[in-house]
Design an enzyme around this catalytic site. Structure first.
Site, short mmCIF file in Angstrom:
data_model
loop_
_atom_site.label_atom_id
_atom_site.label_comp_id
_atom_site.label_asym_id
_atom_site.label_seq_id
_atom_site.Cartn_x
_atom_site.Cartn_y
_atom_site.Cartn_z
N HIS A 373 12.93 -41.53 97.19
CA HIS A 373 12.89 -42.29 95.93
C HIS A 373 11.54 -42.25 95.21
CE1 HIS A 373 16.82 -44.40 96.42
NE2 HIS A 373 16.54 -44.26 97.70
N LYS A 564 10.56 -54.18 84.21
CA LYS A 564 10.50 -53.42 85.46
C LYS A 564 9.27 -53.90 86.21
CE LYS A 564 10.34 -49.62 82.81
NZ LYS A 564 11.29 -48.66 83.33
N ARG A 565 9.11 -53.49 87.49
CA ARG A 565 7.89 -53.83 88.20
C ARG A 565 6.67 -53.37 87.40
NH1 ARG A 565 8.37 -55.89 93.61
NH2 ARG A 565 6.10 -55.67 93.64
N LYS A 570 4.11 -46.75 85.28
CA LYS A 570 5.18 -47.12 84.34
C LYS A 570 4.62 -47.41 82.95
CE LYS A 570 8.05 -49.11 88.06
NZ LYS A 570 9.32 -48.35 88.03
N THR A 672 16.64 -46.93 86.62
CA THR A 672 18.04 -47.33 86.47
C THR A 672 18.14 -48.37 85.35
OG1 THR A 672 17.63 -48.83 88.32
CG2 THR A 672 18.88 -46.84 88.80
N LYS A 676 20.92 -49.13 82.17
CA LYS A 676 21.50 -50.44 81.81
C LYS A 676 21.27 -50.74 80.32
CE LYS A 676 20.55 -51.65 86.53
NZ LYS A 676 19.51 -52.16 87.46
C1 26V Z 1 5.76 -47.05 95.35
C2 26V Z 1 4.54 -46.58 94.90
C3 26V Z 1 3.34 -46.83 95.65
C4 26V Z 1 2.11 -46.12 95.27
C5 26V Z 1 2.01 -45.61 93.93
C6 26V Z 1 3.24 -45.37 93.19
C7 26V Z 1 4.50 -45.87 93.74
C8 26V Z 1 5.66 -45.64 93.08
C9 26V Z 1 6.85 -46.10 93.54
C10 26V Z 1 6.91 -46.80 94.69
C11 26V Z 1 8.25 -47.29 95.16
C12 26V Z 1 8.93 -46.30 96.04
C13 26V Z 1 10.39 -46.47 96.22
C14 26V Z 1 11.14 -46.92 94.99
O1 26V Z 1 11.35 -48.08 94.80
N1 26V Z 1 11.58 -46.00 94.15
C15 26V Z 1 12.41 -46.28 92.98
O2 26V Z 1 13.76 -46.00 93.33
C16 26V Z 1 14.67 -46.19 92.26
C17 26V Z 1 16.05 -45.95 92.80
O3 26V Z 1 16.20 -44.63 93.17
C18 26V Z 1 14.33 -45.26 91.11
O4 26V Z 1 15.22 -45.49 90.05
C19 26V Z 1 12.89 -45.47 90.66
O5 26V Z 1 12.54 -44.52 89.68
C20 26V Z 1 11.95 -45.37 91.85
O6 26V Z 1 10.62 -45.74 91.48
#
Ligand code: 26V
Length: 826
Positions: A373, A564-565, A570, A672, A676
């Site tokens: 992801h 979003k977060r 982002k 996602t 929406k």
């Molecule tokens: C963590 C981190 C940590 C360090 C820097 C950047 C970064 C970016 C993302 C994350 C989260 C990792 C896992 C996650 O939540 N991914 C999300 O998964 C969604 C479902 O597939 C997707 O729609 C999102 O684009 C994705 O960020």
């Protein structure tokens, strides 16, 4: 109880109306009677005295009864049919509220308001009093929840497995513009939706050492706790099928450690209990870097071992042998959080069930698949070998052996490439030795998938390019989707009703049918209806904003929304830069005919993520300045809606005119929220990133506002040496905006407050905000022009909704079934 009397009268009704509506009326009345019975018998309050929350409890218990009947039937069917099951293992499930979804699945939603009114309760208040189940951080957790909805709806034999966190995602409060986290005590009043399975529990062991007795490993753990099962029923729609979300709660082996207790050491006994329960106590709220905390590893192993023991036990009950386990079980790893499934399943098969290494590996590598992801290398989990050795010594041994065999295979295929071996090794040896959970997952998986086309392409070109060479057939794409039940039918009943009028067939379970709307794209009467619905949704959100924040916003203004977060990639900051630029232009020329706008933000920052928190504060300071500047005459408003969560999202998406999807190209795996918004008739302002690209392809490039650098351009700029200061010097507007932030214009009481933001932008600007600024501002000028041409805009809106058919999570789950799990769907 007056409604029992009404129920008894249904014979009279029968003679009056057609049989189908009689059944419906009967079902509603039966349900209402059941609600009242639960109110009296379980909640212990009279209809006259009941408050919304009490009605809510009674109503959910009555719905749960109905779902339980379906549940028992589904499980019996699955046991009888003996078909392959899909098991979705996820550390997160962001469910939100269950009540209106349950009523919709039971086909009781339409009469609910009327029935409640009859007993003097307001349905909206009853629904609003349900707390969100927020057992997830963001997109990854919500995706898991949408997938459960689709698994049930498609009738796939399946289970979700996760953790029953006592405390979910923290609640966000804003004090003086700053985020304050408070615990999410979502179980405080009980959870009417869960079924505690007192007879389903498994031991979970940690620590100790491994001996080799006659060459066979024997693990002697030093700690032992229990995982207890709590089930939630997940109803399907337009079907009586349901699926199960089985969540594990940690408990001590004995409620109180009896030995300690008899020694009179009461506190030690209590300590054992709280130490055990600690494991499922709280969701890790860190959406940024995984910090490698021991408790987190304990959580991951905890739910992995309990789920796998449960899967193996079910299989043995049904088949009496493990020989065909791989034919009947497909396990999906939602990111690497459940990656310990690999060594754990090996351990169970070898140590507990006597399989050889080869036989166990044959099965494991046919059972497990992995979804990635994120491409951010720092976000892919690794665990220090030291912690693994201490907590899971047997598993570390197994990982080493998987690695030994895998590296030997790589050496055979690509002889002499030492650098390759060190890159693909399951163990990182530079610096502190660490286990690479992504590599471990890939090596053991049947399939590895990304979550949007671009993401899957980049995955095999960048982070996993070595593995793509070694296992060319293993990698694939399954583009994400969202459930149209929650994200259109339930959250936007006004629009759903219009769609019902225009679209033949059941679009709620066959979203492709939305394409029929295309023929109404230029229909003026339809445009008028759409406008009415959108305005009503905006009024509803405006009322919520007024109630929560005391800020007045005009529902006739353009609602531009980013939710979003909060994360640098982002680029909420880019959005803020545009708002400030617009503000400058407006005060420079206050008499011009500015398009009134409301810029809405919402989202949580990880508690330790300083920059994200500073961005939240900046949004508040900009809002304070802009919202109170009389020169703007209310034509520009900035709002930060606190405590973003599923139930708040359901109010926000239907009210949007413009959807902000502005991550740096190549950074957002899918997104996602973008889906929406479009599904609810908002037009996207977006970069060529994640699923934005596929949305553009499906709604048509004329109906979406794409701007900014493409992935290759970002890469090129980065190679050439990106100098953000040059972009600052080269664009007078950009310079003025950054100077305003840096000079303390928005924080006169503390002028240096935002210096760190300006500093990172001018020295590093890791996410290329300055390079994309001009294009972004220009795109918003075009948005203003387009928005004023109402017929044109509404045509685009219709083409967006019509083009969203493929973004149903039903399509996504269908692809997982076909291409990854090899499960037939009807
Ligand atoms: C963590 C981190 C940590 C360090 C820097 C950047 C970064 C970016 C993302 C994350 C989260 C990792 C896992 C996650 O939540 N991914 C999300 O998964 C969604 C479902 O597939 C997707 O729609 C999102 O684009 C994705 O960020």
């Amino acid at each position: 109880m007056k409604n029992f009397a009404r129920f008894a009268n249904r014979g009279v009704l029968m003679n009056k109306i057609g049989s189908e509506s009689v059944d419906q009326a009967t079902a509603s009345e039966q349900y209402q009677a059941s609600v009242e019975r639960h109110l009296s018998n379980d909640v212990g309050v009279s209809a006259e005295n009941a408050r919304a929350a009490e009605w809510q409890r009674a109503a959910s218990m009555a719905a749960r009864d109905k779902l339980a009947e379906r549940w028992v039937k589904t499980q019996q069917e699955d046991t009888n049919n003996q078909e392959r099951r899909a098991y979705y293992l996820s550390a997160e499930f962001l469910i939100g509220r269950a009540m209106s979804n349950a009523l919709a699945a039971l086909n009781l939603d339409k009469d609910f308001a009327t029935e409640m009114k009859k007993v003097g309760a307001e349905a909206a208040d009853v629904l609003e009093s349900e707390p969100d189940a927020a057992l997830g951080n963001g997109g990854l957790g919500r995706l898991a929840a949408c997938f459960l909805d689709s698994l049930a709806t498609l009738g796939v034999p399946s289970f979700g497995y996760g953790i029953r966190y006592e405390f979910g995602m923290f609640s966000q409060r804003i004090v003086d513009g700053k985020q304050i986290e408070t615990p999410d005590n979502w179980l405080a009043f009980g959870n009417p939706w869960e079924f505690p399975r007192r007879d389903v529990f498994y031991p979970v062991q940690y620590g100790g050492w491994v001996d080799y007795v006659n060459g066979r490993p024997v693990w002697t753990p030093s700690e032992r706790i229990l995982a207890r099962a709590y089930d939630m029923v997940i109803p399907g729609h337009s079907t009586e099928r349901v699926t199960t979300l089985r969540l594990w709660k940690a408990s001590a082996l004995e409620e109180l450690d009896l030995a300690a207790h008899t020694r009179g050491d009461y506190f030690r006994a209590a300590e054992a209990r709280s130490k055990a329960e600690n494991v499922s106590w709280v969701l890790y709220p860190d959406d940024s870097t995984p910090q490698g905390r021991e408790l987190r590893l304990r959580q991951e192993y905890f739910f992995v071992t309990a789920s796998l023991q449960d899967i193996v036990a079910r299989h043995l009950r049904e088949f009496g042998t493990l020989d065909n386990l791989h034919e009947k079980v497909a396990i999906q790893l939602n990111d690497t959080h459940p990656a310990l499934s690999v060594p754990e399943l090996m351990r169970l098969l070898m140590d507990d069930h006597g399989l050889t290494w080869e036989a166990a590996w044959y099965q494991v590598s046919r059972i497990i698949s992995y979804t990635n992801h994120t491409l951010m290398p720092e976000a892919i989990e690794t665990w220090p070998v030291g912690i693994m050795q201490y907590l899971l010594p047997r598993h570390l041994d197994i990982v080493y052996e998987i690695n030994r065999r895998f590296l030997a295979e790589v050496e055979r295929k690509f002889p002499g490439d030492k650098a390759l071996l060190s890159r693909v090794s399951l163990i990182a040896e530079d610096g502190e030795k660490r286990v690479r959970m992504g590599n471990l997952s890939i090596v053991a998986s049947t399939k590895v998938n990304g979550v949007a086309k671009l993401h899957s392409d980049l995955m095999v070109q960048t982070i996993f390019s070595d593995f793509a060479k070694i296992f060319p057939d293993r990698f694939t794409n399954v583009t994400n989707g969202v459930t149209p039940r929650r994200w259109l039918s339930q959250c936007n009943p006004g629009l759903a009703k219009l769609v019902d009028k225009k679209v033949k067939g059941n679009w709620r379970v066959e979203l492709d049918k939305l394409s029929q709307l295309g023929k109404s794209a230029e229909d003026k009467a339809f445009h008028a209806d759409l406008t009415k619905v959108k305005t009503a949704n905006k009024e509803r959100l405006a009322a919520y904003i007024k109630r929560e924040l005391g800020i007045t916003v005009d529902p006739n203004a353009l609602f531009d929304i980013q939710v979003k977060r909060i994360h640098e990639y982002k680029r909420q900051l880019l959005n803020v830069l545009h708002v400030i630029q617009r503000y400058r232009e407006m005060i420079a020329n206050p008499e011009a005919d500015w398009q009134p706008r409301v810029h809405i933000f919402a989202g949580k920052a990880a508690s330790a993520y300083k920059m994200a928190k500073l961005i939240i504060r900046l949004i508040h300071d900009v809002a304070r300045t802009v919202n109170n500047d009389p020169r703007l005459k209310d034509r520009l408003k900035v709002v930060f809606i606190p405590d973003y969560r599923v139930s708040v999202a359901e109010k926000i998406f239907p009210a949007a005119d413009v959807s902000e999807q502005i991550s740096t190209a190549g950074t957002e795996a899918s997104g996602t929220g973008n889906m929406k918004f479009a599904l609810n008739g908002a037009l996207t302002v977006g970069t060529w990133d994640g699923a934005n690209i596929e949305i553009a392809e499906n709604v048509g490039l004329d109906n979406i506002f794409v701007f900014g650098l493409r992935t290759e351009e970002v890469e090129k700029l980065s190679q050439e040496g990106y100098n953000p200061r040059a972009w600052y010097e080269g664009n007078a507007d950009l310079k003025a905006v950054l100077d305003m932030i840096g000079n303390g214009y928005f924080a006169p009481e503390e002028p240096t407050r935002y210096q760190p933001i300006v500093d990172t932008l001018l020295t590093r600007d890791q996410y290329f905000l300055l390079a994309d600024f001009a294009a972004y501002v220009e795109t918003h000028r075009q948005v203003d022009v387009a928005y004023r041409d109402r017929e044109q805009w509404l045509t685009k809106v219709v083409r967006n909704i019509a083009g969203m058919g493929m973004f149903s999570s039903d399509r996504t789950i269908g692809e997982y079934c076909q291409r990854i799990w090899k499960i037939k769907t009807k």
